[in-house]
Design an enzyme around this catalytic site. Sequence first.
Site: not given
Ligand SMILES: NC(=O)c1ccc[n+]([C@@H]2O[C@H](COP(=O)([O-])OP(=O)(O)OC[C@H]3O[C@@H](n4cnc5c(N)ncnc54)[C@H](O)[C@@H]3O)[C@@H](O)[C@H]2O)c1
Length: 246
Positions: A89, A141, A63, A186, A155-157, A153
């Site tokens: 996402n 997040s 991305v 999660i 700051a970005s969120k 993180y």
């Molecule tokens: N898991 C949690 O507890 C949690 C909590 C709050 C927010 N989030 C947010 O939810 C979203 C998904 O998180 P997740 O837990 O499924 O993480 P994850 O690490 O399991 O999956 C993230 C996916 O994003 C892909 N990715 C990373 N950088 C990328 C890039 N530059 N271009 C394209 N794809 C890219 C990775 O390869 C991976 O498949 C994220 O934005 C994360 O910040 C997750």
Amino acid sequence: MRLKDKVAVITGAGKGIGAAIAKRFAAEGAKLVICDLNEENVQDVVKEIEGRGGAVLGFKVDVTDRSAIESMVKQAVSDFGTIDILVNNAGIVKDVMLHKMKEEDWDIVMNVNLKGAFNMVQAVIGIMREKSYGKIINVSSAGRFGNVGQTNYSASKEAIVGFTRSLAKEAGGKGINVNAIAPGTIVTDMYAGIPEHIRDMMKYITPLARAGQPEEVANLCLFLASDEASYITGQCIHCDGGIFMP
Ligand SMILES: NC(=O)c1ccc[n+]([C@@H]2O[C@H](COP(=O)([O-])OP(=O)(O)OC[C@H]3O[C@@H](n4cnc5c(N)ncnc54)[C@H](O)[C@@H]3O)[C@@H](O)[C@H]2O)c1
């Protein structure tokens, strides 16, 4: 079916929350355009969705790479005709205390989590504006409120919520709903990276007393992507077991 024939682009859909959103949207009749850094993972999700009769295109796209995004969007429009829904996402963490943080840890988190969403929106917003219809969902997040070791993180969120509000104000008149969702803890690979004592502490302070499942986040995302949420825009809705009550 709540997304019948809608075309949805989902980033970071190779695993975790993004993969759960992709599968949920497909089950509701959406045609999918999914991308991830990890090609093998994205193709696994493609196979699973196709195996259930879904229409899906999978791409290895970073991305942060605007020309790769442009090619993906071109291909999506050529195959499916339009884009109705965008879920930003893809996200990463590079957790470290600020006094030890390298400049590249700051930059990569901002580039993926924040600028990645900007890049994606710029690639699809013209299509949505032209037809006066669109749903954009940005994944923030609960960590936007701040955590030790997460200045980059958080700051970005939190920034993505400001981005969401401003874009909602710009695009509302064109029939485009823009919202953010804020997952709590999660169970994904990102969660697996959190030390066990922190995970225990988070469970303790979460009113629902457990971590969430990616499918529970996908349910919220589905609602916001559907026309059931037609009068909701500019919001950041938490899916975090009540850990933060803003
Ligand atoms: N898991 C949690 O507890 C949690 C909590 C709050 C927010 N989030 C947010 O939810 C979203 C998904 O998180 P997740 O837990 O499924 O993480 P994850 O690490 O399991 O999956 C993230 C996916 O994003 C892909 N990715 C990373 N950088 C990328 C890039 N530059 N271009 C394209 N794809 C890219 C990775 O390869 C991976 O498949 C994220 O934005 C994360 O910040 C997750």
